[in-house]
Each structure stands twice: as structure tokens, then as C-alpha cells.
Design an enzyme around this catalytic site. Structure first.
Site, mmCIF file in Angstrom:
data_model
loop_
_atom_site.group_PDB
_atom_site.id
_atom_site.type_symbol
_atom_site.label_atom_id
_atom_site.label_comp_id
_atom_site.label_asym_id
_atom_site.label_seq_id
_atom_site.Cartn_x
_atom_site.Cartn_y
_atom_site.Cartn_z
ATOM 1 N N ASP A 141 22.730 20.448 -16.920
ATOM 2 C CA ASP A 141 21.743 19.372 -16.853
ATOM 3 C C ASP A 141 20.970 19.428 -15.532
ATOM 4 O O ASP A 141 21.306 20.181 -14.613
ATOM 5 C CB ASP A 141 22.388 17.996 -17.086
ATOM 6 C CG ASP A 141 23.377 17.598 -16.011
ATOM 7 O OD1 ASP A 141 23.012 17.638 -14.829
ATOM 8 O OD2 ASP A 141 24.518 17.239 -16.360
ATOM 9 N N ARG A 142 19.943 18.651 -15.453
ATOM 10 C CA ARG A 142 18.979 18.736 -14.338
ATOM 11 C C ARG A 142 19.633 18.628 -12.968
ATOM 12 O O ARG A 142 19.260 19.333 -12.027
ATOM 13 C CB ARG A 142 17.921 17.636 -14.502
ATOM 14 C CG ARG A 142 16.772 17.722 -13.527
ATOM 15 C CD ARG A 142 15.728 16.671 -13.854
ATOM 16 N NE ARG A 142 14.543 16.809 -13.020
ATOM 17 C CZ ARG A 142 13.474 16.044 -13.144
ATOM 18 N NH1 ARG A 142 13.432 15.100 -14.073
ATOM 19 N NH2 ARG A 142 12.438 16.222 -12.351
#
Length: 274
Positions: A141-142
Site C-alpha cells: 500500500d501507499r
């Protein structure tokens, strides 16, 4: 009985019949077998060209999206022979050289090949690595950092993402507060999350840390945000998350934001998994 005696008497007079002998036949007496080129299955050719995985390629073939030598091909199992012209999407394809690249992903980058909002993606970090089109295997994820593999080898990517192959992943987790021993035992025994039960392969406090906020956890699950959700389920907030081990690969000599190609030894190791 009389016939048997007569036969025996005849053999006694003339002697036993001679053994049959066979002439040794040399390979020179036979023409060499004609060599044939079997070609490569069309779905594998499409996968090697970076178009899609073999399964997705089968769907493209059946839909009539692929041509060989100007003719639409819809039969699965069709072979591509040397010299054949394969077209997809109006472009002539060629088998790409397989590439395998390891990135130490920094925080703030999306794991996607394209973003409609023009946000920073991991593709920006590897866009000049090679002329072939490569894609991330799985995702981070980011705000998660660490190891991310890229390749255009669709078969290997599919293998590494499938849970049945138990691909080992280790994360270094930084929490907002100390993880209690009781909660660690609960995680080790397995937690029932909204999408099913998750049991880590192992979990422990990070050796040498000054507190119990730093945790090492090993998983083979590829579920979305799984590490963060494990700790959030028990009321902890993940401040920092770093994947430090992926399928036998480590971050050794790979600074944050940098990438490198895998060695042949590492590629062979990945292909032996499962």
C-alpha cells in the site's frame, strides 16, 4: 505318439535345427529422422510478450483479439512457429526477454501501473530500468515500504502471488504503543478478521529494540493491508511498515528508492518455489 517318435528319430539323424541369427543393422541403413519445429503455444507467446498471464491470454484468444499472419485465431492450443507474425491490439508482438527487478519501495508511492489522478506510482521509479514492460508482483500500500518485485514473466508472477506456494514475507512493524505479550499470543494463535481467519507463520519482538513497539511478523498471505489490519483489530496503530524479506530476497545493499536486477541464482531460486 507315432508322429512324435518319427520327429524325434529324424532330429536324431539330422541333428537339431540351427539357431536363427540376425544381422546387426547399422543406423546408416536408415535415413535420419526429419527435424520438426514444434513452436510455442499462443497463450505462452502472449505471456512472454507481456500482454497477459496464460489464463488471461486464453480469454483474449477466444474473444478473437489475436491474429497470426493476418488471420484471427480463436482455437486454444494454437502454436506460433518461427517466422509467424502475431498481432494484438493492432500491434505486432515479439517475445520479450524476461526481466526480474527488485525495488526497495519508499513511502508515498502507489503500487499500480497507472493512476487516473496522476499520483506517484512505483512505475515512476523503474520506468528507465529496461525497454521491456514490467509489472509489480502483488502490491504494497501507499504508506508501506520495502521489497517489491517487478517482472514481465507472467507465469512466475502468478506463482508468487498464489497462496498455495507459501511465499515467505517478513515485515518490520512499528506500532504506536508497546505490544503486550497477551496480544502477541492472540495474534500467533490467529485472529478472525472480516474476510476470514489469519494465522501468521511467526511473530516476535525485534531483537535489540529499546521497546516492544517494534515487531517482526512473517506471513504468506497476500490479502490487502493484512499486516495493518491484524494490529488495528487489537487497537494498535501501525506507524511504519517495512517489508524486509520477500521469497528469499532481502534489502541487503539496496537503499530506499533504488532497484536492481536479480541475479541468475536468485531467478532460479524463485522458479523452484512451490
Amino acid at each position: 505318439m507315432k508322429k512324435r517318435k518319427e520327429r524325434y528319430s529324424k532330429e536324431k539323424q539330422t541333428g537339431p535345427s540351427k539357431k536363427r541369427t540376425f544381422r546387426k543393422v547399422s543406423k546408416k541403413n536408415f535415413p535420419a529422422a526429419e527435424k520438426t519445429t514444434e513452436g510455442i503455444r499462443l497463450n505462452k507467446y502472449l505471456a512472454n510478450a507481456g500482454v497477459a498471464s496464460r489464463r488471461a491470454a486464453d480469454q483474449l484468444i477466444e474473444s478473437g483479439a489475436v491474429k497470426i499472419n493476418g488471420k484471427v485465431v480463436t482455437r486454444l492450443g494454437t502454436k506460433v512457429l518461427p517466422g509467424d507474425k502475431v498481432e494484438f491490439g493492432g500491434e505486432t508482438l515479439r517475445e520479450e526477454k524476461h526481466r526480474y527487478l527488485l525495488l526497495n519501495k519508499p513511502k508515498g508511492y502507489l503500487t499500480t501501473s497507472d493512476d487516473p489522478f496522476n499520483r506517484r506510482t512505483v512505475m515512476h521509479l523503474v520506468e528507465k530500468a529496461c525497454p521491456e514492460r514490467i509489472y509489480p508482483v502483488g502490491r504494497l500500500d501507499r504508506n508501506t515500504m520495502g521489497l517489491l518485485l517487478f517482472t514481465n514473466d507472467g507465469e512466475l508472477a502468478k506463482k508468487l502471488m498464489h497462496p498455495k506456494h507459501n511465499v515467505k514475507k517478513i515485515y518490520h512493524v512499528y506500532l504506536d504503543k508497546n505490544l503486550t505479550k497477551n496480544d502477541m499470543l492472540r495474534i500467533a494463535e490467529g485472529l478472525e478478521l472480516e474476510d476470514g481467519k489469519i494465522i501468521p507463520d511467526s511473530i516476535a519482538y525485534v531483537a535489540g529494540a529499546d521497546d516492544k513497539k517494534q515487531i517482526g511478523i512473517e506471513l504468506h498471505s497476500g490479502k490487502n493491508r493484512i499486516v495493518r489490519r491484524i494490529f488495528e483489530h487489537l487497537g494498535y496503530q501501525v506507524i511504519k511498515l517495512d517489508r524486509v524479506f520477500l521469497a528469499g530476497l532481502t534489502k541487503k545493499d539496496l537503499p530506499r528508492g533504488k532497484w536492481r536486477f536479480l541475479t541468475q541464482k536468485e531467478i532460479n531460486m524463485l522458479k523452484r518455489l512451490g
